[in-house]
Scaffold this motif. Structure first.
Motif, PDB file in Angstrom:
ATOM      1  N   UNK A  42      25.825 -51.463  55.725  1.00 51.75           N
ATOM      2  CA  UNK A  42      26.387 -50.742  54.580  1.00 51.75           C
ATOM      3  C   UNK A  42      27.255 -51.660  53.733  1.00 51.75           C
ATOM      4  N   UNK A  43      28.040 -52.507  54.399  1.00 55.86           N
ATOM      5  CA  UNK A  43      28.910 -53.451  53.691  1.00 55.86           C
ATOM      6  C   UNK A  43      28.087 -54.387  52.798  1.00 55.86           C
ATOM      7  N   UNK A  44      26.913 -54.764  53.261  1.00 61.45           N
ATOM      8  CA  UNK A  44      26.041 -55.620  52.444  1.00 61.45           C
ATOM      9  C   UNK A  44      25.686 -54.946  51.124  1.00 61.45           C
ATOM     10  N   UNK A  45      25.388 -53.659  51.172  1.00 59.56           N
ATOM     11  CA  UNK A  45      25.071 -52.934  49.936  1.00 59.56           C
ATOM     12  C   UNK A  45      26.288 -52.889  49.018  1.00 59.56           C
ATOM     13  N   UNK A  46      27.472 -52.662  49.584  1.00 53.64           N
ATOM     14  CA  UNK A  46      28.684 -52.654  48.759  1.00 53.64           C
ATOM     15  C   UNK A  46      28.905 -54.016  48.117  1.00 53.64           C
ATOM     16  N   UNK A  47      28.698 -55.082  48.882  1.00 54.76           N
ATOM     17  CA  UNK A  47      28.874 -56.422  48.341  1.00 54.76           C
ATOM     18  C   UNK A  47      27.957 -56.693  47.171  1.00 54.76           C
ATOM     19  N   UNK A  48      26.712 -56.234  47.272  1.00 58.31           N
ATOM     20  CA  UNK A  48      25.765 -56.434  46.176  1.00 58.31           C
ATOM     21  C   UNK A  48      26.199 -55.683  44.923  1.00 58.31           C
ATOM     22  N   UNK A  49      26.658 -54.461  45.110  1.00 58.86           N
ATOM     23  CA  UNK A  49      27.088 -53.657  43.966  1.00 58.86           C
ATOM     24  C   UNK A  49      28.284 -54.319  43.280  1.00 58.86           C
ATOM     25  N   UNK A  50      29.276 -54.741  44.063  1.00 58.20           N
ATOM     26  CA  UNK A  50      30.478 -55.321  43.462  1.00 58.20           C
ATOM     27  C   UNK A  50      30.213 -56.683  42.827  1.00 58.20           C
ATOM     28  N   UNK A  51      29.259 -57.424  43.385  1.00 58.75           N
ATOM     29  CA  UNK A  51      28.923 -58.731  42.812  1.00 58.75           C
ATOM     30  C   UNK A  51      27.925 -58.607  41.659  1.00 58.75           C
ATOM     31  N   UNK A  52      27.546 -57.354  41.344  1.00 55.92           N
ATOM     32  CA  UNK A  52      26.646 -57.049  40.228  1.00 55.92           C
ATOM     33  C   UNK A  52      25.272 -57.698  40.387  1.00 55.92           C
ATOM     34  N   UNK A  53      24.777 -57.714  41.628  1.00 61.47           N
ATOM     35  CA  UNK A  53      23.418 -58.202  41.880  1.00 61.47           C
ATOM     36  C   UNK A  53      22.561 -57.099  42.501  1.00 61.47           C
ATOM     37  N   UNK A  54      23.096 -55.869  42.517  1.00 58.93           N
ATOM     38  CA  UNK A  54      22.404 -54.753  43.165  1.00 58.93           C
ATOM     39  C   UNK A  54      21.300 -54.198  42.284  1.00 58.93           C
ATOM     40  N   UNK A  55      20.243 -53.746  42.933  1.00 58.69           N
ATOM     41  CA  UNK A  55      19.210 -52.988  42.251  1.00 58.69           C
ATOM     42  C   UNK A  55      19.644 -51.525  42.184  1.00 58.69           C
ATOM     43  N   UNK A  56      18.887 -50.731  41.462  1.00 62.88           N
ATOM     44  CA  UNK A  56      19.186 -49.291  41.418  1.00 62.88           C
ATOM     45  C   UNK A  56      19.042 -48.685  42.804  1.00 62.88           C
ATOM     46  N   UNK A 107      30.486 -64.474  46.699  1.00 57.23           N
ATOM     47  CA  UNK A 107      29.650 -63.535  45.966  1.00 57.23           C
ATOM     48  C   UNK A 107      29.430 -62.243  46.723  1.00 57.23           C
ATOM     49  N   UNK A 108      28.178 -61.837  46.851  1.00 52.50           N
ATOM     50  CA  UNK A 108      27.857 -60.570  47.499  1.00 52.50           C
ATOM     51  C   UNK A 108      28.225 -60.540  48.978  1.00 52.50           C
ATOM     52  N   UNK A 109      28.532 -61.699  49.571  1.00 45.89           N
ATOM     53  CA  UNK A 109      28.886 -61.757  50.991  1.00 45.89           C
ATOM     54  C   UNK A 109      30.402 -61.777  51.224  1.00 45.89           C
ATOM     55  N   UNK A 110      31.167 -61.684  50.142  1.00 45.90           N
ATOM     56  CA  UNK A 110      32.630 -61.673  50.295  1.00 45.90           C
ATOM     57  C   UNK A 110      33.098 -60.444  51.062  1.00 45.90           C
TER      58      UNK A 110
END
Length: 591
Positions: free
Chosen positions: A372-386, A108-111
């Motif tokens: 920074x990579x953590x934020x990218x992972x969240x965005x790509x896994x569609x679990x990111x906040x605005x 998921x977001x940690x990939x």
């Protein structure tokens, strides 16, 4: 005296590239779920051993590419030859799941964290194979977002494959002679063919000259070309998927055709300071078949995912090379005798202080990159906040520029800790410095990215999210830790306040402010991520608690945040007189 007689230097031995890392194991323990860490860590330990044995041995066999434009009969052939070692290194990346891990998304977001951890370990011994891999990653993301169903079926699986015999690599063609980073001056044109309305493969032909292609041996590339009036600048550019050879899908048992099969001619290979194994070239496009990606005249918007991804790859290149240089310096200090053979360098306080200062930079940059990579992972896994999305917008510019600025100078320091031995090519630090220097230029110089950061501030929510994020982590300190860190926490809070004030100016930012302001953002963001780790270390009572708290303290008080804040304040007070004098200093007085 023969070379075999007299004093003999003791060869140093590097540790496992993962287990010997002073940052990565602890950082991953904090950010990865325990179930994922249990699966991921053994793989990283294995890779850490293979990097300093198998991968490094392959790396040493790599040689620069060769281009033969004409054969003996005067026929144009444009034969590009790369070494077998280069091909083997690319194969290793694919087999290790880079970039496949990013798109399998098993974790998921940690990939992204997992895949970039592998890259971090591999970078120092891969002759910048990460360059075409980064663009392959970017191309895969673009196809995932705006590719047609047929592209996703036929091309995307190849860009993300773990099978080197099936996998595709991609290039990225943006840079042209008129503008460099300014794509508004793009000369390459795209004209629709009779098949342009094909919903699966909307076909165009491209004509132009691409001044810098870093993956000339790739299978495909993404490229910008003009589809509207030149007066509209970047607003009349579209994005295309360009096959390097035709047919696009290789036919089994058929020899690989030349890029000339698709009207792509190699003008010359680039003669670069570093990255000498990477086949970088100037290309002419003559009626080159290409396929439209995304809506017409929205090329800059559609290529942004490539830039975001490659900028983080660029930052990983900086930390990965610095990791190797620091490890060499530490390993050498354990075997090198000084003081008439009575003391190891590791027992010399002055020498160890220099190693500690390099380690401080390495720790700060590695936490910044993986944060920074953590934020990218969240965005790509569609679990990111605005707010996560806004943080990624800021940090992709900052992490690339800040890491490039700081990593190269730290590598130079690592070289000096070996004395004359460090200057020897065989040790490997020199090549890392040369290869990492390009990160100050690729995907935007620090000044270009500083202006990009200013543009992002046009939305007031952007830096409001950054400030909120920083204050939240500062407020997470326990009362005891807060008392212990009273001074550095106060300075960090002041830095966030200063950043908010600089980027919220309604009248615009002075032309002398963006660069020092970006560096201040880099210091504040990296310090905050070090603090986040120290808070975790304190709350879980790890053995590294004391070191983690000290790293945060030193980074704020000695690492450069104080000086950076002063430079921003000075720049804010400078006006036209300073700009005029800068011109005089650079070019001499006007006659």
């Amino acid at each position: 005296m023969r070379a075999e007689d007299g004093f003999q230097l003791t060869a140093f031995t590097e540790r496992n590239a993962y287990l010997g890392d002073p940052v990565l194991p602890s950082l991953l323990k904090r950010i990865l779920p325990s179930s994922a860490a249990a699966e991921i860590e053994p793989d990283l330990v294995r890779l850490g051993g293979e990097v300093i044995t198998t991968v490094r041995a392959i790396c040493e066999r790599a040689t620069p590419p060769r281009l033969t434009q004409y054969n003996h009969w005067g026929q144009r052939i444009d034969l590009l030859e790369t070494s077998e070692a280069w091909k083997e290194l690319k194969g290793i990346f694919f087999e290790e799941g880079v970039p496949g891990i990013f798109y399998e998304r098993k974790y998921g977001e940690f990939s992204r964290v997992y895949g970039f951890a592998k890259l971090h370990i591999l970078v120092g011994d891969s002759h910048v194979v990460g360059c075409p891999i980064s663009m392959t990653d970017g191309c895969a993301r673009v196809l995932e977002l705006v590719g047609t169903p047929e592209m996703k079926k036929d091309i995307f699986p190849r860009l993300t494959s773990r099978d080197p015999s099936f996998a595709f690599t991609s290039g990225q063609w943006m840079t042209e002679r008129p503008g460099g980073s300014d794509v508004s001056l793009t000369e390459t044109t795209a004209v629709p063919t009779d098949n342009a309305k094909d919903a699966m493969w909307p076909e165009y032909v491209l004509n132009g000259f691409k001044w810098f292609s870093s993956a000339t041996d790739s299978n495909v590339s993404v490229a910008l070309a003009r589809t509207g009036d030149v007066k509209n600048g970047s607003r009349s550019l579209s994005l295309f998927l360009v096959p390097l050879r035709l047919p696009l899908i290789p036919q089994p048992g058929v020899s690989t055709p030349s890029p000339m099969s698709n009207g792509i001619y190699t003008h010359r290979l680039k003669n670069k300071i570093g990255t000498q194994i990477v086949p970088t070239a100037e290309l002419s496009l003559e009626s080159t078949k290409a396929y439209l990606l995304g809506p017409l005249n929205q090329g800059v918007k559609n290529i942004l995912p490539v830039l975001y991804i490659t900028r983080i790859h660029s930052a990983i290149s900086g930390t990965g090379h610095l990791r190797k240089c620091l490890e060499i310096a530490v390993a050498y200090s354990k075997v090198r005798l000084v003081s008439n053979g009575t003391q190891l360098l590791k027992d010399n306080a002055l020498h160890v202080a220099q190693l500690a200062s390099i380690s401080l930079v390495y720790r700060a940059l590695t936490h910044l990159v993986f944060g920074t990579i953590l934020f990218m992972g969240r965005v790509e896994a569609k679990v990111a906040t605005r707010d996560d999305e806004l943080m990624l917008r800021i940090l992709t510019a900052v992490v690339k520029a800040f890491t490039a600025e700081k990593a190269a100078s730290a590598m130079e320091e690592a070289m000096t800790t070996l004395g004359g031995m460090g200057y020897m090519e065989e040790v490997g630090i020199g090549r890392s410095i040369r290869d990492a220097l390009v990160e100050k230029i690729w995907e935007g110089t620090t000044s270009v990215l500083a202006l990009d950061l200013v543009r992002s501030a046009k939305d007031p929510a952007t830096f409001a999210a950054f400030t909120s994020w920083g204050n939240k982590i500062i407020d997470s300190c326990s009362p005891e830790l807060e008392r212990e860190l009273e001074v550095p926490l106060g300075e960090l809070k002041a830095a966030f306040q200063q950043i908010q004030e600089v980027y919220s100016k309604s009248t615009g930012i002075s032309p002398l402010v963006p660069r020092p302001a970006l560096l201040l953002v880099g210091y504040a963001a990296s310090a905050t991520m070090l603090l986040e780790h120290a808070v975790w270390s304190d709350s879980t009572k790890t053995a590294e608690r004391g070191a983690d708290v000290e790293v945060f303290t030193r980074w704020v008080s000695e690492g450069g945040l104080r000086q950076s804040s002063k430079e921003v304040q000075t720049a804010l007070g400078l006006g036209k007189e300073r700009i005029t004098m800068n011109s005089t200093l650079a070019y001499g007085p006007k006659l």
